[in-house]
Enzyme design. Structure first.
Site, PDB file in Angstrom:
ATOM      1  N   GLY A   1       6.705   5.791   2.692  1.00  0.00           N
ATOM      2  CA  GLY A   1       7.549   4.616   2.535  1.00  0.00           C
ATOM      3  C   GLY A   1       6.826   3.444   1.900  1.00  0.00           C
ATOM      4  O   GLY A   1       7.225   2.293   2.081  1.00  0.00           O
ATOM      5  N   GLY A   2       5.762   3.720   1.165  1.00  0.00           N
ATOM      6  CA  GLY A   2       5.070   2.661   0.446  1.00  0.00           C
ATOM      7  C   GLY A   2       4.392   1.639   1.334  1.00  0.00           C
ATOM      8  O   GLY A   2       4.071   0.539   0.881  1.00  0.00           O
TER       9      GLY A   2
ATOM     10  N   SER B   1       3.407  10.562   0.429  1.00  0.00           N
ATOM     11  CA  SER B   1       3.427   9.260  -0.224  1.00  0.00           C
ATOM     12  C   SER B   1       2.473   8.305   0.490  1.00  0.00           C
ATOM     13  O   SER B   1       1.276   8.566   0.549  1.00  0.00           O
ATOM     14  CB  SER B   1       4.863   8.723  -0.273  1.00  0.00           C
ATOM     15  OG  SER B   1       4.963   7.641  -1.171  1.00  0.00           O
TER      16      SER B   1
END
Length: 542
Positions: A123-124, A206
């Site tokens: 989720g960055g 991610s």
């Protein structure tokens, strides 16, 4: 800080003798009653692993969970942590969000000592984007021989705010400290669910994949024995600032919420006193201060901070120095990792360059010129600008593809443990037609299985009877083999090719493709582009 977290967990009492064969598990701060499913898997949802990080605990390291003498029915996931940009009244989110889920074979007991897969969602670092995934598919793919743990951690404004004020009266990188707290929780309690605390494999996608590298390099590569292997999917190398460079974010927040220096003496105390709905209403991204009049805000503003403690330097430099825990690793990416992030209306190199500088504010004009030469106009798609796929290729390789190859090369040079690199190239017809190609983190749907991720998240072609259904057992075979034996080949599905280890000189990686999974050598074009991007990685603050 790590010693503190360990002490907190270990100081709250001795552990009772119990086993996961009974859905009622008694921890020394609370008891949780799980649910045994007909799948052969027992699940415990919404286990609190830390105290609510509210009020004075905002922007502080996670604290020990509070004592609760009642039996809690662990049948519902905990709320998801608040994101940036903020949504003030989303009922699925809460600032009180530090919960985890455990999935274990119902036949497991305190003596089974099963391998543990501890998954860190992505989720960055600004949103918990993969919450509540169900571990049943992975456990079944592993012949009922693993335990799966996933969890929420603080993100965005609440997880990665950094400034001198936070240094003086709080903690930086608390989202990473939340993750570390879960690792300590596993060490303390996982035997009660049938797991082996000395056989823990980290997973993540991610920002979760980036988190894996940050734990591998934490405290300069200090090995605290919290995990024995790591498998990263589409790990991101974002723009990383130090504390002083992050000060502008803090200053902007305190001004917009009325806690500015001209109004109060204790600005951080003022922030801690604010209602969270008000904070969320004022929680949004702004451009870097050196961005100029055309600058836009980065996609992900709050990022892990070089604080001289947990994070001592840029990831590229730590890799170059060999400052990382030497364990077996998997790293890899999707063929078209940049497409979901870049503006579809990008039509000129000026627009492409502005997007790149908005994400990586240290990039120089010379570096941008070289990027433009390295990435000529690519294929075009309807309802898209002429350079959408061009900027997507540049961003995808800079932030995802090339950094993972750098991890592989550093590990092959410094570590005697195994190193495996992949490229995921499973083509979903809809995604291909829309121009997204094989987009960022799409492989997570295959690793967990399409029924075990968020409803509707998996491409339609991944479901039973559809064109890409065959990739599910193949990739699950490699992943669960790695979880069980630290080697993706040991228990791989019959007929699957041997996954040859990566070396910096050979550059062999496994390509996942339906009915055509095979080894390949990275093509010379990508080798050249990655060589350049890796050479400027420290300069671009990665």
């Amino acid at each position: 800080m790590l010693a503190y977290i360990a002490g907190v967990l270990l100081s709250i009492g001795g552990l009772p003798s119990a086993g996961a064969v009974d859905p009622l598990v008694t921890l020394d701060y609370s008891s949780y009653r799980g649910t045994a499913r007909s799948t052969g898997v027992t699940e415990w949802l919404g286990i609190r692993f830390a105290a609510p990080p509210l009020g004075e605990l905002r922007w502080r390291a996670p604290q020990a969970p509070l004592q609760n003498d009642t039996v809690i029915d662990a049948v519902a996931h905990g709320p998801i942590c608040l994101s940036t940009p903020g949504t003030p009244n989303d009922p699925t989110t809460s600032e009180d969000c530090l919960f985890l889920d455990v999935y274990a074979p119902s036949s497991a007991s305190a003596s089974t000592k099963l391998p543990v897969y501890l998954f860190i969602q992505g989720g960055g670092f600004n949103v918990d984007s993969n919450p509540n995934y169900n571990g049943t598919g992975l456990i079944q793919a592993a012949d009922m021989n693993i335990i799966v743990v996933n969890f929420n951690y603080r993100v965005g404004l609440y997880g990665f705010l950094a400034s001198q004020e936070v240094i003086d009266n709080g903690d930086t990188n608390v989202g990473l400290l939340d993750q570390r707290m879960v690792m300590q929780w596993v060490q303390t309690y996982i035997t009660l669910f049938g797991g082996d605390p000395s056989h823990v494999v980290l997973g993540g996608d991610s920002a979760g994949g980036a988190s894996l590298l940050l734990h591998l390099t934490a405290y300069g590569g200090q090995d605290d024995g919290l995990f024995q292997a790591a498998a990263a999917e589409s790990a991101t190398f974002g723009n990383m600032l130090n504390v002083s460079e992050s000060q502008y974010q803090y200053d902007a927040v305190v001004e917009r919420v009325g806690c500015g220096y001209d109004k109060v003496q204790d600005t951080l105390g003022c922030l801690r006193s604010l209602n969270v709905s008000y904070l969320q209403a004022n929680n949004y991204n702004i451009p870097y201060p050196n961005g100029g009049p055309e600058a836009g805000a980065p996609i992900y503003m709050y990022q892990p901070t070089i604080d001289g403690g947990f994070i001592t330097d840029y990831s590229y430099r730590l890799l170059q120095k060999g400052s990382f825990v030497k364990v077996p690793v998997i790293f890899g990416d999707d063929t078209n990792g940049g497409t979901i992030f870049t503006p579809k209306n990008t039509s000129t190199y000026t627009e492409m360059d502005q997007f790149l500088v908005d994400q990586f504010n240290a990039m120089t004009a010379n570096q941008i010129d070289i990027m433009n030469a390295m990435y000529p106009p690519a294929e075009t798609y309807p309802d898209s600008g002429a350079l959408w796929r061009t900027v997507s290729n540049a961003y995808g390789e800079m932030r995802y593809m090339c950094p993972s190859q750098a991890v592989g090369s550093a590990y092959s040079e410094y570590s005697v443990a195994g190193t495996w690199i992949y490229r995921y190239n499973v083509m979903d017809p809809t995604q291909m037609e829309e121009g997204y190609g094989v987009p960022h983190t799409v492989e997570i749907n295959a690793i967990w299985g399409p029924y075990n991720v968020a409803p509707g998240a998996a491409p339609a072609s991944y479901y039973p009877g559809q064109s890409n259904a065959g990739i599910i057992p193949v990739i699950q075979g490699y992943w669960t083999s790695f979880i069980r034996s630290y080697d993706p080949n040991t228990y791989r599905v019959a007929g699957s090719p041997e996954w040859v280890q990566w070396t910096a000189w050979a550059k062999d990686r496994l390509v996942f493709q339906t009915n055509a999974t095979a080894m390949e050598v990275v093509d010379y074009g990508q080798q050249a582009r990655c060589a350049y991007l890796q050479s400027i990685g420290i300069l671009t603050q990665q």
